[in-house]
Scaffold this active site. Structure first.
Site, PDB file in Angstrom:
ATOM      1  N   ASP A 146      35.002 -38.976   8.056  1.00  0.00           N
ATOM      2  CA  ASP A 146      33.796 -39.147   8.232  1.00  0.00           C
ATOM      3  C   ASP A 146      33.343 -39.980   9.455  1.00  0.00           C
ATOM      4  OD1 ASP A 146      31.058 -39.875   6.499  1.00  0.00           O
ATOM      5  OD2 ASP A 146      31.165 -39.412   8.561  1.00  0.00           O
TER       6      ASP A 146
ATOM      7  N   TYR B 188      30.146 -44.881   2.709  1.00  0.00           N
ATOM      8  CA  TYR B 188      28.939 -43.933   2.534  1.00  0.00           C
ATOM      9  C   TYR B 188      29.164 -42.759   3.603  1.00  0.00           C
ATOM     10  CZ  TYR B 188      23.948 -42.793   2.794  1.00  0.00           C
ATOM     11  OH  TYR B 188      22.716 -41.997   2.640  1.00  0.00           O
TER      12      TYR B 188
ATOM     13  N   LYS C 166      24.655 -38.251  14.224  1.00  0.00           N
ATOM     14  CA  LYS C 166      24.189 -39.371  15.185  1.00  0.00           C
ATOM     15  C   LYS C 166      24.193 -39.062  16.544  1.00  0.00           C
ATOM     16  CE  LYS C 166      25.019 -42.624  11.351  1.00  0.00           C
ATOM     17  NZ  LYS C 166      23.751 -43.353  10.896  1.00  0.00           N
TER      18      LYS C 166
END
Ligand code: KE4
Length: 436
Positions: free
Chosen positions: A239, A144, A267
């Site tokens: 990623d 994702y 994050k």
């Protein structure tokens, strides 16, 4: 456990917010029940609106590497706010955060700050297309990369949890240039390059998958992707939105000596405030406006509150032994959960890298040699029903893991050995009751 106030708030939220949540992953969709509405959080714990306390291993899906409301982070955000909340003009803090990222990640020479992981990955793909002049990207089923249209093809996280393999509203036109391959299947990527190599701008991958549950790369997979990209004039995009500053202080690329052309972050670098970033080789990044022609922009990019929260978090993480302590605790937790499962005669598959970990419950009827190595085996062998019972039983005991089997768990510098041991004892009690 009284959750009446969360239930009231959830009912009210559902009347004005789709599903009562501002991100589907929070909706308890695959585990059922009422999401806990948070009143406050501190260190490794949060309290819900009914006064129940939870030991938190979700940490806002990864950002809170220094735990909740760390004094240094609270002070940094408060002081920044007192100087104004946004300027739409450059600040020294943005340069300092960019420099910390460059110093920490071997393959990042220059970086652009944005507001989320989604913005980071969508910009990274546009950059790869601009730099190579090619259109196609390769992603991996179960990985994702946020919710930009081109990624919502066999995605992980909420898409996997909600069983939305291809979201409505995503047109064939926007996914026509997205090629999907099985994670850990280098031969499949070799075949894509053999067929369409001249059109492939980039391969984007979660170097440790965290959105189909935690799935490690098999030996040679990441190096193989790097070599395939180099040999075919494509860019490798790692990623590292989850793994950045979690797989190691230098992310996966620092842990396993990789040289991606572009890295995406999020994050942890925002410490709980909205920050994403994409960065990489100088020659690639100089394609980005205003130096180059590839356009990307954002009103609040590099926002002073968010950059100062990120700086404070990274400084706490970098304090003497901070990361190492959190990493040791993640290992202690993974080992403890595995041992508890063996004692309860429950089949699980655990994984641990740095300060992130995962555990799959494996269906009783799965073959003895069943191993989860990609999205197909994750959805075939993972016992999501048993995970849901485990999740709720631990919730009742005040231990909070992700409300989905297809997510990761995290530790922070705020967790202690006593916290880990309490969680392991609780998990052992719960697992003993999970055998049908
Ligand atoms: P955001 O746009 O949610 O900041 O980041 C998107 C993203 C990109 N890349 C990876 C590897 C990610 O894991 C994410 C987002 N992670 C999910 C949890 N697995 C966020 C939780 C949510 O969507 O609410």
């Amino acid at each position: 456990m009284d959750t009446s106030r969360s239930e009231e708030l959830f009912a009210a939220a559902c009347r004005v917010i789709p599903g009562g949540v501002n991100s589907p992953a929070r909706a308890f969709g695959s585990v059922s029940g009422t999401p806990r509405f948070v009143k406050r959080a501190e260190g490794a714990y949060f309290w819900d609106v009914d006064g129940n306390r939870y030991l938190d291993f979700v940490l806002s899906w990864g950002p809170l590497a220094a735990g909740h409301a760390h004094p240094a982070v609270v002070q940094a955000v408060g002081e920044a706010a007192a100087r104004g909340t946004s300027y739409g003009a450059p600040t020294a803090a943005e340069t300092e955060l960019a420099q910390m990222i460059v110093d920490a990640l071997p393959a990042v020479e220059m970086v652009r700050l944005v507001n989320s992981g989604t913005e980071a990955t969508m910009s990274a793909v546009r950059l790869a297309r601009a730099f190579t002049g090619r259109a196609k990207i390769v992603k991996f089923a179960g990985c994702y990369h946020g919710h930009a249209d081109g990624f919502l093809v066999q995605a992980g996280s909420g898409v996997a949890t909600l069983g939305l393999p291809d979201s409505p509203g995503v047109t064939a036109g926007t996914t026509a240039d997205t090629l999907a391959a099985p994670f850990n299947d280098l031969a499949a990527v070799e075949e894509l390059f053999a067929e369409q190599g001249a059109d492939i701008a980039a391969v984007i991958v979660e170097p440790v998958a965290g959105n189909m549950g935690v799935v490690l790369p098999v030996v040679g997979f990441l190096d193989g992707l790097q070599e395939l990209c180099r040999d075919n004039g494509a860019l490798l995009i790692l990623d590292e939105v989850i793994t950045g500053f979690r797989a190691s202080p230098g992310g996966v690329q620092g842990r396993w000596d990789l040289q991606p052309d572009i890295t995406c972050l999020g994050k942890v670098i925002g410490g709980g405030l909205p920050v994403g970033a994409y960065g990489g080789r100088h020659d690639v990044m100089e394609t980005v406006a205003p130096v180059g022609a590839m356009y990307q922009a954002g009103t609040l990019s590099g926002n002073p509150l968010a950059t100062n929260a990120g700086l404070a978090t990274l400084k706490v993480l970098g304090e003497a032994g901070g990361f190492d302590r959190a990493e040791a605790l993640a290992g202690r937790l993974a080992a403890g959960l595995g041992a508890a499962a063996i004692a309860a005669r429950i089949r699980v598959q655990t994984a641990h890298v740095g300060t992130m970990l995962g555990m799959f419950f494996i269906k009783d009827g799965a073959p003895d040699d069943a191993a989860i190595s990609n999205y197909v085996t994750a959805t075939e062998f993972a016992d999501t029903e048993r995970y849901g019972r485990y999740f709720h039983a631990l919730l009742e005991r005040g231990v909070y893991f992700a409300p989905s089997q297809f997510e990761a768990a995290f530790t922070s510098t705020a967790h202690t050995e006593e916290d880990i041991d309490m969680a392991v004892v609780a998990a052992g009690e719960v697992m003993a009751g999970l055998r049908d």
